[in-house]
Design a protein around this motif. Structure first.
Motif, mmCIF file in Angstrom:
data_model
loop_
_atom_site.group_PDB
_atom_site.id
_atom_site.type_symbol
_atom_site.label_atom_id
_atom_site.label_comp_id
_atom_site.label_asym_id
_atom_site.label_seq_id
_atom_site.Cartn_x
_atom_site.Cartn_y
_atom_site.Cartn_z
ATOM 1 N N PHE A 257 0.847 -1.319 -0.110
ATOM 2 C CA PHE A 257 -0.014 0.087 0.095
ATOM 3 C C PHE A 257 0.891 1.373 -0.006
ATOM 4 N N ILE A 258 1.870 1.349 0.780
ATOM 5 C CA ILE A 258 3.181 2.246 0.752
ATOM 6 C C ILE A 258 3.579 2.656 -0.663
ATOM 7 N N VAL A 259 3.912 1.554 -1.232
ATOM 8 C CA VAL A 259 4.362 1.503 -2.563
ATOM 9 C C VAL A 259 3.512 2.350 -3.594
ATOM 10 N N TYR A 260 2.044 1.803 -3.412
ATOM 11 C CA TYR A 260 1.041 2.506 -4.182
ATOM 12 C C TYR A 260 0.909 3.892 -3.950
ATOM 13 N N MET A 261 0.968 4.290 -2.637
ATOM 14 C CA MET A 261 0.853 5.687 -2.532
ATOM 15 C C MET A 261 2.109 6.477 -2.889
ATOM 16 N N VAL A 262 3.288 6.057 -2.773
ATOM 17 C CA VAL A 262 4.309 6.626 -3.004
ATOM 18 C C VAL A 262 4.538 6.985 -4.562
ATOM 19 N N VAL A 263 3.990 5.891 -5.490
ATOM 20 C CA VAL A 263 4.149 6.156 -6.835
ATOM 21 C C VAL A 263 3.011 7.186 -7.343
ATOM 22 N N LEU A 264 2.040 7.171 -6.808
ATOM 23 C CA LEU A 264 1.019 8.057 -7.024
ATOM 24 C C LEU A 264 1.401 9.412 -6.688
ATOM 25 N N ALA A 265 1.913 9.680 -5.754
ATOM 26 C CA ALA A 265 2.603 11.112 -5.375
ATOM 27 C C ALA A 265 3.630 11.287 -5.968
ATOM 28 N N SER A 266 4.475 10.362 -6.398
ATOM 29 C CA SER A 266 5.721 10.819 -7.272
ATOM 30 C C SER A 266 5.153 11.337 -8.516
ATOM 31 N N VAL A 267 4.240 10.604 -9.392
ATOM 32 C CA VAL A 267 4.056 10.864 -10.428
ATOM 33 C C VAL A 267 3.076 12.083 -10.550
ATOM 34 N N GLY A 268 2.399 12.656 -9.414
ATOM 35 C CA GLY A 268 1.862 13.716 -9.427
ATOM 36 C C GLY A 268 2.618 14.731 -9.391
ATOM 37 N N VAL A 269 3.678 14.715 -8.653
ATOM 38 C CA VAL A 269 4.940 15.749 -8.475
ATOM 39 C C VAL A 269 5.618 16.061 -9.839
ATOM 40 N N MET A 270 5.973 14.853 -10.535
ATOM 41 C CA MET A 270 6.398 14.771 -11.769
ATOM 42 C C MET A 270 5.393 15.772 -12.710
ATOM 43 N N VAL B 145 6.445 20.241 -30.726
ATOM 44 C CA VAL B 145 7.130 19.653 -29.307
ATOM 45 C C VAL B 145 6.203 20.174 -28.392
ATOM 46 N N LYS B 146 5.491 21.435 -28.158
ATOM 47 C CA LYS B 146 4.779 22.012 -27.245
ATOM 48 C C LYS B 146 3.561 21.146 -27.234
ATOM 49 N N ALA B 147 3.045 20.735 -28.401
ATOM 50 C CA ALA B 147 1.737 19.614 -28.267
ATOM 51 C C ALA B 147 2.061 18.502 -27.772
ATOM 52 N N ALA B 148 3.337 17.863 -27.961
ATOM 53 C CA ALA B 148 3.695 16.531 -27.408
ATOM 54 C C ALA B 148 3.736 16.783 -25.921
ATOM 55 N N LYS B 149 4.212 17.952 -25.411
ATOM 56 C CA LYS B 149 4.445 18.008 -23.839
ATOM 57 C C LYS B 149 3.065 18.122 -23.314
ATOM 58 N N LYS B 150 1.962 18.860 -23.970
ATOM 59 C CA LYS B 150 0.758 18.993 -23.430
ATOM 60 C C LYS B 150 0.047 17.604 -23.412
ATOM 61 N N GLN B 151 0.278 16.773 -24.471
ATOM 62 C CA GLN B 151 -0.303 15.469 -24.574
ATOM 63 C C GLN B 151 0.552 14.398 -23.412
ATOM 64 N N THR B 152 1.630 14.730 -23.360
ATOM 65 C CA THR B 152 2.300 13.864 -22.333
ATOM 66 C C THR B 152 1.645 13.909 -20.891
ATOM 67 N N ILE B 153 1.580 15.454 -20.597
ATOM 68 C CA ILE B 153 0.819 15.687 -19.149
ATOM 69 C C ILE B 153 -0.396 15.152 -19.004
ATOM 70 N N LEU B 154 -1.110 15.443 -20.159
ATOM 71 C CA LEU B 154 -2.792 15.020 -20.148
ATOM 72 C C LEU B 154 -2.805 13.410 -19.871
ATOM 73 N N PHE B 155 -1.963 12.671 -20.847
ATOM 74 C CA PHE B 155 -2.030 11.206 -20.518
ATOM 75 C C PHE B 155 -1.659 10.700 -19.008
ATOM 76 N N LEU B 156 -0.630 11.338 -18.719
ATOM 77 C CA LEU B 156 -0.148 10.809 -17.149
ATOM 78 C C LEU B 156 -1.152 11.477 -16.200
ATOM 79 N N GLY B 157 -1.681 12.504 -16.362
ATOM 80 C CA GLY B 157 -2.757 12.710 -15.360
ATOM 81 C C GLY B 157 -3.940 11.955 -15.735
ATOM 82 N N LEU B 158 -4.447 11.663 -16.687
ATOM 83 C CA LEU B 158 -5.458 10.669 -16.865
ATOM 84 C C LEU B 158 -5.318 9.095 -16.335
#
Length: 429
Positions: free
Chosen positions: A205-218, A251-264
């Motif tokens: 469970f701690i691994v699960y929470m750490v991964v979610l928090a880390s991805v959120g920070v990134m 390049v800017k469009a790719a960055k936006k899509q990356t953030i959108l995808f990871l957020g989803l």
């Protein structure tokens, strides 16, 4: 069997806690649809990623991460759903599987499940380095992607190893004179290993929470960098120089899509995994000998809901890819129809360059016609030669053309060189 378990067994016929026949039919149909959709969706996704990489629309390291993620989702569905449908839905309190198969199932299912979330973490880390620290990202090129993917799977295996020792077949047969005649056999955590099992569940469970928090920070770091790059020159943050206005829009469009995808992805993992994490914590918070009937009823009622949401997380990823990338959506449909029409990105760029060059020469040709109306032969010669002057051979003793004369060639070369470089395309996730 201790006194607490005997008291629960005498108090209630366990089979009355099973879902009724209508619910079993409903869950069977639902699980079958989820399984079929997941197999088709993730299978097609693997092929789409390879097609996009082969045609230059996606970089190899992104493809490797997403293929690994799709494989872990496929394994979760193929290993978990048939067993859950049989043992948790139709025969929850009687199991014919042996002790070894119970241990192997729990180990494999846990490893594949955590490989999914750890693959999301490694993909997020690579995209974070590429966007926020591009020079370090270039310096770490090579076998970095393969190492990160291997690290994700090895870590998932280590998270799952304790289940090989803390789970197994456990139960008892109630005597006819004591209670209902029923064989209560469970693939569950072992009583004598409950302490180790409890620790492993909390660590997972701690691994699960750490991964979610880390991805959120990134993701937050990538959003800040993207906002900075959208500002005009001289509008940097903390005294840093801003990005020029003419930065490649793709390049800017790719960055936006990356953030959108990871957020989803983070949102889906948070929502879909949470009920299952609650169910797992229920087994680790209180030993089975201390479970009351209301507690046990709550666990039984939560089980199908948690499973449904958990398996949905392995089905949602192909839909998220389609939502965050128009190019992926087009190729996904083409693969489903077994009719690929996508062409290599260099061919498309070259054709676009040629069209732009021809369009820019039209005013010149028109002026030539007007200025030399009586010299039709020379005009026809110009009309034939001008569109193809980018292929002329210049002798060694001929002076180099001026920048104005070589403009179409420069534009065309720049278009192709940009596509051959490491800059991501607008369709890259």
């Amino acid at each position: 069997m201790n006194e607490g378990e005997a008291e629960i067994s005498k108090e209630k016929d366990w089979k009355e806690l099973e879902p009724n026949y209508a619910i079993k039919i409903f869950l069977t149909v639902l699980y079958s649809l989820i399984l079929l959709t997941g197999i088709v969706g993730n299978g097609v996704t693997i092929q789409v990623m390879q097609v996009l990489q082969h045609n230059g629309y996606m970089q190899k390291y992104v493809t490797d991460h997403l293929v690994s993620l799709a494989c872990s989702d496929l394994l979760v569905l193929l290993i978990g759903m048939p067993v859950e449908l049989y043992s948790a839905t139709w025969f929850p309190f009687t199991s014919t599987s042996g002790d070894a198969s119970c241990k192997i199932y729990n180990f494999l299912f846990e490893a594949c499940s955590y490989a999914t979330i750890l693959n999301v973490a490694t993909l997020s880390f690579e995209r974070y380095m590429a966007i926020c620290h591009p020079f370090r990202f270039k310096a770490l090129a090579g076998e970095r992607t393969g190492g990160l993917i291997a690290l994700a799977w090895v870590t998932a295996v280590f998270v799952a190893i304790p289940l090989l020792f803390t789970t197994g077949m456990e139960g008892h047969v109630i005597e006819p004179d004591v209670g209902p005649v029923q064989n209560l056999t469970f693939c569950t955590n072992l009583r004598e290993q409950w302490g180790v099992y409890r620790a492993s569940i909390f660590v997972a469970f701690i691994v699960y929470m750490v991964v979610l928090a880390s991805v959120g920070v990134m993701c937050r770091g990538m959003i800040l960098v993207l906002q900075k790059t959208m500002r005009p020159m001289g509008g940097g943050v903390n005294g840093e120089e801003g990005t020029p206005k003419h930065e490649n829009a793709r390049v800017k469009a790719a960055k936006k899509q990356t953030i959108l995808f990871l957020g989803l992805i983070v949102g889906s993992l948070t929502v879909c995994w949470l009920p299952n994490q609650v169910r797992r914590l229920m087994t680790a918070a209180v030993p089975k000998s201390s479970w009351t009937m209301p507690y046990f009823r709550s666990y039984v009622a939560l089980h199908p809901v948690a499973d449904t949401f958990f398996y949905l997380s392995s089905v949602l990823n192909p839909f998220l890819y389609n939502l965050s990338s128009r190019q992926f959506q087009q190729v996904f449909v083409q693969v489903l129809r077994c009719r690929l029409t996508i062409e290599h990105v260099n061919k498309r760029t070259l054709r676009s360059s040629e069209a732009n060059s021809a369009r820019s020469l039209r005013p010149l040709l028109k002026s030539l016609r007007c200025g030399h109306g009586g010299r039709s032969t020379q005009t026809q010669s110009l009309e034939f030669e001008m569109p193809t002057f980018t292929t002329l051979h210049i002798p060694k003793d001929t002076p180099a053309p001026s920048p104005e004369e070589a403009l179409p060639t420069t534009n065309e070369s720049r278009s192709i060189s940009v596509r051959k470089g490491n800059e991501p395309d607008e369709t890259e996730i």
